[in-house]
Design a protein around this motif. Structure first.
Motif, PDB file in Angstrom:
ATOM      1  N   CYS A  67      -5.328 -11.465  -8.773  1.00  0.00           N
ATOM      2  CA  CYS A  67      -4.096 -11.978  -8.178  1.00  0.00           C
ATOM      3  C   CYS A  67      -4.404 -13.133  -7.236  1.00  0.00           C
ATOM      4  N   ILE A  68      -5.392 -12.957  -6.379  1.00  0.00           N
ATOM      5  CA  ILE A  68      -5.781 -13.998  -5.422  1.00  0.00           C
ATOM      6  C   ILE A  68      -6.244 -15.252  -6.155  1.00  0.00           C
ATOM      7  N   ASP A  69      -7.039 -15.060  -7.203  1.00  0.00           N
ATOM      8  CA  ASP A  69      -7.565 -16.205  -7.956  1.00  0.00           C
ATOM      9  C   ASP A  69      -6.433 -17.026  -8.575  1.00  0.00           C
ATOM     10  N   TYR A  70      -5.451 -16.355  -9.146  1.00  0.00           N
ATOM     11  CA  TYR A  70      -4.348 -17.077  -9.782  1.00  0.00           C
ATOM     12  C   TYR A  70      -3.431 -17.713  -8.733  1.00  0.00           C
ATOM     13  N   ASN A  95      -6.404  -0.742  -8.416  1.00  0.00           N
ATOM     14  CA  ASN A  95      -7.557  -1.414  -9.006  1.00  0.00           C
ATOM     15  C   ASN A  95      -7.936  -2.631  -8.170  1.00  0.00           C
ATOM     16  N   ALA A  96      -9.090  -2.570  -7.528  1.00  0.00           N
ATOM     17  CA  ALA A  96      -9.525  -3.650  -6.638  1.00  0.00           C
ATOM     18  C   ALA A  96      -9.732  -4.957  -7.389  1.00  0.00           C
ATOM     19  N   ALA A  97     -10.208  -4.877  -8.638  1.00  0.00           N
ATOM     20  CA  ALA A  97     -10.452  -6.088  -9.422  1.00  0.00           C
ATOM     21  C   ALA A  97      -9.154  -6.845  -9.679  1.00  0.00           C
ATOM     22  N   ASP A  98      -8.058  -6.123  -9.864  1.00  0.00           N
ATOM     23  CA  ASP A  98      -6.771  -6.776 -10.097  1.00  0.00           C
ATOM     24  C   ASP A  98      -6.278  -7.511  -8.856  1.00  0.00           C
ATOM     25  N   TYR A  99      -6.559  -6.979  -7.682  1.00  0.00           N
ATOM     26  CA  TYR A  99      -6.195  -7.701  -6.452  1.00  0.00           C
ATOM     27  C   TYR A  99      -6.922  -9.044  -6.389  1.00  0.00           C
ATOM     28  N   GLN A 100      -8.193  -9.051  -6.775  1.00  0.00           N
ATOM     29  CA  GLN A 100      -8.944 -10.298  -6.748  1.00  0.00           C
ATOM     30  C   GLN A 100      -8.395 -11.291  -7.769  1.00  0.00           C
ATOM     31  N   MET A 124       2.219 -17.756  -1.985  1.00  0.00           N
ATOM     32  CA  MET A 124       1.396 -17.640  -0.780  1.00  0.00           C
ATOM     33  C   MET A 124       1.435 -16.225  -0.218  1.00  0.00           C
ATOM     34  N   LEU A 125       2.612 -15.620  -0.237  1.00  0.00           N
ATOM     35  CA  LEU A 125       2.749 -14.266   0.303  1.00  0.00           C
ATOM     36  C   LEU A 125       2.218 -13.209  -0.658  1.00  0.00           C
ATOM     37  N   MET A 126       2.213 -13.503  -1.957  1.00  0.00           N
ATOM     38  CA  MET A 126       1.516 -12.613  -2.898  1.00  0.00           C
ATOM     39  C   MET A 126       0.028 -12.564  -2.549  1.00  0.00           C
ATOM     40  N   LYS A 127      -0.532 -13.745  -2.315  1.00  0.00           N
ATOM     41  CA  LYS A 127      -1.947 -13.810  -1.962  1.00  0.00           C
ATOM     42  C   LYS A 127      -2.213 -13.049  -0.675  1.00  0.00           C
ATOM     43  N   ALA A 128      -1.344 -13.216   0.308  1.00  0.00           N
ATOM     44  CA  ALA A 128      -1.523 -12.497   1.573  1.00  0.00           C
ATOM     45  C   ALA A 128      -1.493 -10.986   1.346  1.00  0.00           C
ATOM     46  N   GLU A 129      -0.574 -10.529   0.520  1.00  0.00           N
ATOM     47  CA  GLU A 129      -0.468  -9.097   0.237  1.00  0.00           C
ATOM     48  C   GLU A 129      -1.738  -8.566  -0.416  1.00  0.00           C
ATOM     49  N   ALA A 130      -2.271  -9.317  -1.380  1.00  0.00           N
ATOM     50  CA  ALA A 130      -3.494  -8.884  -2.059  1.00  0.00           C
ATOM     51  C   ALA A 130      -4.689  -8.905  -1.118  1.00  0.00           C
ATOM     52  N   LEU A 131      -4.775  -9.924  -0.259  1.00  0.00           N
ATOM     53  CA  LEU A 131      -5.888 -10.010   0.686  1.00  0.00           C
ATOM     54  C   LEU A 131      -5.897  -8.835   1.653  1.00  0.00           C
ATOM     55  N   VAL A 132      -4.728  -8.429   2.112  1.00  0.00           N
ATOM     56  CA  VAL A 132      -4.651  -7.274   3.022  1.00  0.00           C
ATOM     57  C   VAL A 132      -5.210  -6.030   2.347  1.00  0.00           C
ATOM     58  N   GLN A 133      -4.885  -5.860   1.076  1.00  0.00           N
ATOM     59  CA  GLN A 133      -5.327  -4.657   0.372  1.00  0.00           C
ATOM     60  C   GLN A 133      -6.821  -4.642   0.096  1.00  0.00           C
ATOM     61  N   LEU A 174       3.035 -16.071 -12.662  1.00  0.00           N
ATOM     62  CA  LEU A 174       3.384 -14.822 -13.337  1.00  0.00           C
ATOM     63  C   LEU A 174       2.170 -13.916 -13.487  1.00  0.00           C
ATOM     64  N   LEU A 175       1.022 -14.486 -13.827  1.00  0.00           N
ATOM     65  CA  LEU A 175      -0.201 -13.684 -13.902  1.00  0.00           C
ATOM     66  C   LEU A 175      -0.547 -13.074 -12.544  1.00  0.00           C
ATOM     67  N   ALA A 176      -0.403 -13.849 -11.486  1.00  0.00           N
ATOM     68  CA  ALA A 176      -0.665 -13.323 -10.139  1.00  0.00           C
ATOM     69  C   ALA A 176       0.264 -12.167  -9.829  1.00  0.00           C
ATOM     70  N   ASP A 177       1.524 -12.312 -10.190  1.00  0.00           N
ATOM     71  CA  ASP A 177       2.519 -11.267  -9.938  1.00  0.00           C
ATOM     72  C   ASP A 177       2.191 -10.000 -10.712  1.00  0.00           C
ATOM     73  N   ILE A 178       1.822 -10.145 -11.978  1.00  0.00           N
ATOM     74  CA  ILE A 178       1.487  -8.980 -12.810  1.00  0.00           C
ATOM     75  C   ILE A 178       0.250  -8.276 -12.272  1.00  0.00           C
ATOM     76  N   TYR A 179      -0.771  -9.046 -11.920  1.00  0.00           N
ATOM     77  CA  TYR A 179      -1.992  -8.420 -11.401  1.00  0.00           C
ATOM     78  C   TYR A 179      -1.739  -7.745 -10.052  1.00  0.00           C
ATOM     79  N   LEU A 180      -0.887  -8.341  -9.205  1.00  0.00           N
ATOM     80  CA  LEU A 180      -0.552  -7.700  -7.931  1.00  0.00           C
ATOM     81  C   LEU A 180       0.188  -6.397  -8.176  1.00  0.00           C
ATOM     82  N   TRP A 181       1.109  -6.418  -9.131  1.00  0.00           N
ATOM     83  CA  TRP A 181       1.845  -5.202  -9.478  1.00  0.00           C
ATOM     84  C   TRP A 181       0.896  -4.127 -10.002  1.00  0.00           C
ATOM     85  N   ARG A 182       0.067  -4.496 -10.973  1.00  0.00           N
ATOM     86  CA  ARG A 182      -0.815  -3.502 -11.580  1.00  0.00           C
ATOM     87  C   ARG A 182      -1.840  -2.977 -10.590  1.00  0.00           C
TER      88      ARG A 182
END
Length: 582
Positions: free
Chosen positions: A244-247, A237-242, A408-417, A223-231
């Motif tokens: 998301c990846i961490d979670y 915000n680049a920090a939020d993408y990271q 896994m696909l949340m992480k992929a989405e954040a990594l692309v960004q 859920l934290l990963a999802d919220i950070y990816l959304w935000r």
């Protein structure tokens, strides 16, 4: 006169902003109730059960799937529910539309608030209710409340934030909306607090439903990963993408640690996923699969039955909704799946598990009945399936909120960004290969074993740009998670990433931006994706989606009447506003 009559009526109604349906029963507020550990447990279970209701799951389907390009209206149903769905399809939603109600979500929030307010006192009267028990219950309620608010923010944007228990109708609960920035920050704080209590899934065997029926640390991190990816997508915000990846990494590593070898595995796999010909049975047949993270435990899933299979007991056998024509045809190879109008390849077992009535030659252009969550017949090969003979109301399917491939696909989405387009082409390709491997792992596990030659190969995608890889991730999420309540939010993130937007704008209410003539536009490609499922109405639907306000639901009309602090989404006309008749 209409204006003044409404003022008088409003003064005579309850002072609450919220529908009285959220009030607890008399037993819950009785002073003799909060005396034992079992009293707390029953209320914790009631909070979970509040999200597993027909009303809530119906909204997850309509809000997350039907508003996107995944589902369309069936032709046989009729009645008020069908009319309400037709309003949504035509982007002509009224403030009285039944799907604009948020009361069932707030009912779940209130149950969480009641536990958070009353559970601690039980430790002093029942020695069996220990500090560890209380911390576990508190953490789950904090996380469950955050989940509820995340759904509200993604569907209404500007919502009242309430963290006080609403115990009786005499309480003054007049609360206006908060900005999504504020609400999401409260969600993050609650989840971080909840994560301090160990809620490990390792404490349960794979046969115990609590492993995924209760929120564990895996659920909190997902859920934290999802919220950070959304935000991150909204505010850029680049920090939020990271974060998301961490979670996501925490969830993935936890799942690896929980993995039990079996299922005819030949060798260790980088991700603990079931083989493609066993995945459907594990996830949607047996349920509570090893790779699942959080599922609503439902004995009779009437929502899935009515909306995706059979809308009434005396119906001819059709749900309110069908899979859009995007699912009616399949491509012959993986490479051609990158086209805008094709979802699956013919060798993808998910093609046969997602819908009824497909054929190995590509099917037809007609909308198809949804198979996912309906049939329990396993998909072992590329065999077209006929519609099952299932009695109305007999579906006992859980509703999955998070599972490993989603993360896994949340992480992929954040990594692309995170890829910087000012870098050299080779440098970008090196970074894009990392999210590609995640997409590849999800995609390859679903191919039939006699067609692994069609697996995604990096050589075919190494020339992809950042935008193209973003599209590939979105397409894989559509293939993997179709009809699971994810697509509309994927499209919203896609929209925000491609418009000029900021945290400052997200910290303002829509009505304030409207009055300042500052509402953000909608990304054209996002409108095209949504409209492509609307057939001949596509042009009209796209034209009606004028600005950000149209991406969200109206504030329920009944609450606007009762609570003057609430302000209507400017995309919708308030039917109770004074209208001149001269």
């Amino acid at each position: 006169m209409k204006k003044y009559i409404l003022m008088i009526v409003s003064s005579l109604m309850l002072v609450s902003c919220l529908d009285t349906i959220i009030l607890p029963d008399d037993k819950t507020v009785d002073e003799d109730f909060w005396k034992t550990k079992s009293d707390v447990s029953s209320m914790v279970n009631a909070a979970y059960a509040a999200l597993a209701t027909n009303d809530v799951v119906t909204r997850f389907i309509v809000w997350g799937d039907f508003r996107s390009d995944e589902l369309v209206l069936a032709t046989s149903p009729s009645g008020s529910t069908y009319d309400a769905l037709a309003e949504i399809a035509a982007v002509n939603m009224q403030t009285t539309n039944t799907f604009a109600s948020w009361s069932s979500i707030y009912a779940a929030i209130n149950k969480c608030n009641i536990v958070l307010e009353r559970a601690e006192e039980v430790m002093s009267v029942d020695p069996n209710y220990t500090l560890g028990d209380y911390q576990t219950d508190r953490s789950q309620m904090l996380a469950l409340r955050a989940l509820c608010y995340f759904y509200l923010v993604r569907n209404f944007r500007d919502v009242p934030y309430i963290d006080e228990a609403y115990m009786n109708s005499s309480q003054n609960m007049q609360v206006g909306q908060s900005s999504p920035v504020y609400v999401l920050e409260r969600c993050i704080e609650d989840l971080e607090e909840a994560a301090k209590t160990p809620l490990s899934a390792k404490g349960f065997t794979t046969s115990e439903w609590q492993r995924v029926g209760w929120i564990t640390n895996d659920g909190i991190n997902a859920l934290l990963a999802d919220i950070y990816l959304w935000r991150a997508s909204v505010t850029h915000n680049a920090a939020d993408y990271q974060l998301c990846i961490d979670y996501c990494d925490k969830v993935i590593e936890s799942k690896r640690g929980q993995h039990i070898r079996g299922r005819n595995e030949i060798e260790d796999k980088p991700y603990p996923l079931a083989e493609g010909n066993q995945a459907y049975q594990a996830l949607f047949g047996d349920q509570n699969a090893e790779e699942s993270i959080l599922e609503l435990q439902i004995r009779s899933n009437l929502a899935v039955c009515q909306y995706l299979f059979k809308y009434a007991s005396n119906s001819s056998g059709e749900g309110y909704l069908k899979a859009s024509t995007l699912f009616g045809n399949a491509a012959s190879t993986i490479a051609s799946v990158n086209g805008a109008s094709q979802v699956f390849s013919l060798n993808d077992l998910r093609y046969y598990s997602s819908c009824f009535g497909v054929s190995t030659t590509g099917g037809s252009d007609a909308p198809l009945d949804v198979r996912k969550m309906i049939s329990i017949t396993p998909i072992m090969s590329k065999t077209p399936q006929s519609r099952d003979a299932i009695d109305y109301g007999s579906l006992d399917r859980n509703y999955i909120l998070y599972r490993l491939t989603d993360v896994m696909l949340m992480k992929a989405e954040a990594l692309v960004q995170q890829v910087d387009t000012t870098m050299t082409t080779d440098a970008q390709a090196a970074l894009l290969q990392v999210p590609f491997t995640l997409v590849q792992a999800v995609n390859t596990r679903s191919l039939h074993t006699d067609n692994l030659g069609d697996s995604m190969k990096w050589a075919s995608f190494s020339s992809y740009s950042k935008d193209q890889m973003e599209q590939l991730v979105m397409q894989e999420r559509l293939r993997e998670l179709c009809f699971e309540g994810k697509r509309w939010y994927d499209l919203l993130r896609y929209n925000y990433r491609h418009i000029d937007y900021s945290a400052d704008k997200y910290n303002q209410l829509l009505i304030d931006q409207s009055e300042a003539n500052a509402l953000a536009p909608i990304y054209g490609d996002m409108k095209t994706l949504v409209a492509r499922a609307r057939g001949t109405d596509a042009t009209a639907v796209s034209a009606k989606m004028q600005n950000e306000a149209y991406l969200y639901l109206p504030v329920p009309n009944v609450d606007i009447i009762v609570c003057p602090l609430l302000r209507q989404n400017p995309a919708y006309k308030n039917t109770n506003e004074f209208e001149k008749t001269y």
